[in-house]
Write a protein that holds these residues in place. Structure first.
Motif, PDB file in Angstrom:
ATOM      1  N   HIS A 129       0.848  -1.198   0.000  1.00  0.00           N
ATOM      2  CA  HIS A 129       0.000   0.000   0.000  1.00  0.00           C
ATOM      3  C   HIS A 129       0.879   1.241   0.000  1.00  0.00           C
ATOM      4  O   HIS A 129       1.939   1.254   0.622  1.00  0.00           O
ATOM      5  CB  HIS A 129      -0.877   0.065   1.262  1.00  0.00           C
ATOM      6  CG  HIS A 129      -1.849  -1.063   1.396  1.00  0.00           C
ATOM      7  ND1 HIS A 129      -2.938  -1.200   0.578  1.00  0.00           N
ATOM      8  CD2 HIS A 129      -1.893  -2.109   2.258  1.00  0.00           C
ATOM      9  CE1 HIS A 129      -3.613  -2.288   0.943  1.00  0.00           C
ATOM     10  NE2 HIS A 129      -2.994  -2.848   1.956  1.00  0.00           N
ATOM     11  N   ILE A 131       0.254   5.158   1.049  1.00  0.00           N
ATOM     12  CA  ILE A 131      -0.758   5.965   1.722  1.00  0.00           C
ATOM     13  C   ILE A 131      -0.315   7.426   1.798  1.00  0.00           C
ATOM     14  O   ILE A 131       0.704   7.744   2.420  1.00  0.00           O
ATOM     15  CB  ILE A 131      -1.038   5.401   3.127  1.00  0.00           C
ATOM     16  CG1 ILE A 131      -1.638   3.989   2.959  1.00  0.00           C
ATOM     17  CG2 ILE A 131      -1.993   6.288   3.899  1.00  0.00           C
ATOM     18  CD1 ILE A 131      -1.608   3.156   4.175  1.00  0.00           C
ATOM     19  N   PHE A 405      -6.686   3.665  -3.378  1.00  0.00           N
ATOM     20  CA  PHE A 405      -6.505   4.971  -2.743  1.00  0.00           C
ATOM     21  C   PHE A 405      -7.861   5.652  -2.548  1.00  0.00           C
ATOM     22  O   PHE A 405      -8.100   6.294  -1.545  1.00  0.00           O
ATOM     23  CB  PHE A 405      -5.610   5.887  -3.596  1.00  0.00           C
ATOM     24  CG  PHE A 405      -4.264   5.285  -3.879  1.00  0.00           C
ATOM     25  CD1 PHE A 405      -3.593   4.582  -2.904  1.00  0.00           C
ATOM     26  CD2 PHE A 405      -3.676   5.433  -5.123  1.00  0.00           C
ATOM     27  CE1 PHE A 405      -2.348   4.030  -3.161  1.00  0.00           C
ATOM     28  CE2 PHE A 405      -2.441   4.880  -5.391  1.00  0.00           C
ATOM     29  CZ  PHE A 405      -1.776   4.170  -4.405  1.00  0.00           C
ATOM     30  N   PHE A 408      -9.561   4.329   0.629  1.00  0.00           N
ATOM     31  CA  PHE A 408      -9.030   4.771   1.912  1.00  0.00           C
ATOM     32  C   PHE A 408      -9.052   6.289   2.059  1.00  0.00           C
ATOM     33  O   PHE A 408      -9.136   6.805   3.152  1.00  0.00           O
ATOM     34  CB  PHE A 408      -7.603   4.259   2.108  1.00  0.00           C
ATOM     35  CG  PHE A 408      -7.569   2.798   2.429  1.00  0.00           C
ATOM     36  CD1 PHE A 408      -8.158   2.325   3.593  1.00  0.00           C
ATOM     37  CD2 PHE A 408      -6.992   1.892   1.564  1.00  0.00           C
ATOM     38  CE1 PHE A 408      -8.152   0.976   3.903  1.00  0.00           C
ATOM     39  CE2 PHE A 408      -6.982   0.546   1.860  1.00  0.00           C
ATOM     40  CZ  PHE A 408      -7.563   0.089   3.029  1.00  0.00           C
TER      41      PHE A 408
END
Length: 417
Positions: A129, A131, A405, A408
């Motif tokens: 991931h 972030i 993306f 989240f």
């Protein structure tokens, strides 16, 4: 299968249990849990597959039962990845804005996001991931959503979560052997956070502590963004082993003692209370005091809480955890663990249940911390675009990354092109 059929399925491959779970999206866009099956996990240690054969057998068992009981077929699943091999690093990317308008577009943000997938990492690892933390436009720092802003240079700060490629491949192999395709491999603590944390808590600052059988996963949120993640290589199983050795009982008896009579704070236990273990296989019956049991549990749980405290301090956000600590996972059900955690950290504590989010409808029997990861995994698929929808950009892989993306950090990408 997929969102096209309104069915989402997930598999949580844990150290102590393997769970297959299925949800159906209703007309209001909420997710109704329509089936869950679980079995004992024999091929997993500390969140990592150690026996392919045992894990395949367990996955096949729960998936077959789930399909038979729900009368629905599964072809694609969301699957969790965890284990102490997970690590995170910080990274910064930048680009000059050369689109003629002098404004930052969604494409500019996507470009610097995707550059993170190309950074050099150690052999045998892969990026799970990326972030976003915040952005800098020219010299203006701390920007959450830079899309539409005027500027000549865009910088982004990112948190990159990395895992061992072999672990990911072993998960993939086990799932494929059962005839299923992995829709997405998701970091388990990220999945749990979708199930048990509210957006307000993530904004105010919150620490999620997911106590599984083999590991304890920690995630720290502040300003609505995941700031830190870590894995402690201890969980509920080590507490059971401590009881087995400390009380000289069988492992099954130790687990039963922990669940039925275990407490995390010894000074809250009645000194007079005892439990009698009946004789087994020629062993004499024995009496174990609740106080002794609690002392053994408290000793190990304090060690785990100290590690949690250390991880919180690493972030520098200790004084900004406005929403406190949320305990979830099977280990969260240990009596008075919230009291012990509050005493040791000085931070408010609550137990995290999967119905914390209004996006989900589930029976009371499933509203347990032990199912937080599995339910979070299918919640992860709730906002996935309908199959065959045009991907962002031309690259399918890039599109799927962007979908992640969007799930989240939806607000960051809600601006029109």
């Amino acid at each position: 299968m997929g969102v096209k059929n309104n069915i989402i399925a997930a598999i949580d491959i844990g150290t102590t249990k393997i769970v297959a779970i299925m949800g159906e999206i209703d007309s209001d866009g909420r997710l109704r849990i329509i089936g869950m099956e679980k079995t004992v996990s024999r091929g997993v240690k500390r969140g990592v597959i150690h026996s392919i054969e045992d894990t395949i057998g367990a996955i096949r068992e729960v998936v077959d039962r789930l399909q038979a009981k729900s009368n629905k077929n599964i072809s694609k699943v969301y699957v969790g990845i965890a284990g102490q091999h997970i690590r995170s690093i910080k990274n910064r990317q930048f680009k000059y804005i050369q689109n003629g308008v002098g404004e930052i577009s969604k494409l500019d943000v996507e470009e610097i996001l995707n550059e993170n997938f190309r950074i050099p990492i150690e052999v045998g690892e892969q990026i799970l991931h990326v972030i976003p933390q915040d952005f800098v436009v020219d010299k203006e720092a701390g920007i959450r959503n830079p899309v539409g802003m005027a500027g000549r240079r865009l910088d982004g700060n990112f948190n990159i979560i990395i895992g061992r490629t072999a672990s990911a491949r072993n998960i993939e192999k086990c799932v494929k052997e059962v005839g299923l395709e992995i829709e997405e491999l998701v970091l388990e603590p990220l999945a749990s956070s979708l199930a048990v944390l509210s957006e307000e808590e993530k904004e105010a600052g919150v620490v999620l502590v997911d106590i599984g059988g083999g590991t304890t996963d920690i995630t720290v949120y502040f300003d609505g963004i995941l700031r830190h993640t870590a894995v402690i290589p201890f969980g509920g199983d080590i507490v059971t082993r401590d009881i087995k050795e400390g009380c000289s009982v069988l492992i099954k008896q130790a687990e039963a003692l922990k669940i039925q009579f275990g407490e995390a704070v010894a000074d809250l236990v009645d000194e007079e209370k005892v439990v009698t273990i009946p004789s087994v296989g020629g062993w004499d019956p024995k009496e174990i005091s609740f106080k002794t049991l609690a002392q053994i549990i408290q000793c190990r749980m304090e060690e785990i809480i100290e590690s949690v405290k250390f991880q919180i301090e690493l972030t520098g956000l200790h004084d900004k955890i406005g929403a406190g600590i949320v305990l979830t996972g099977g280990g969260a059900l240990l009596r008075n663990l919230d009291v012990l955690t509050q005493r040791k950290t000085g931070i408010d504590v609550r137990i995290g249940y999967p119905d914390s989010t209004s996006k989900i409808i589930l029976d009371e029997a499933l509203n347990q911390p032990i199912y937080a990861t599995g339910i979070g995994l299918i919640l992860n698929g709730l906002n996935k675009p309908i199959e065959n929808e045009k991907d962002l950009g031309n690259d399918k892989d890039t599109g799927s990354k962007m979908n992640l993306f969007k799930r989240f950090f939806g607000a960051m990408f809600d601006t029109e092109d």
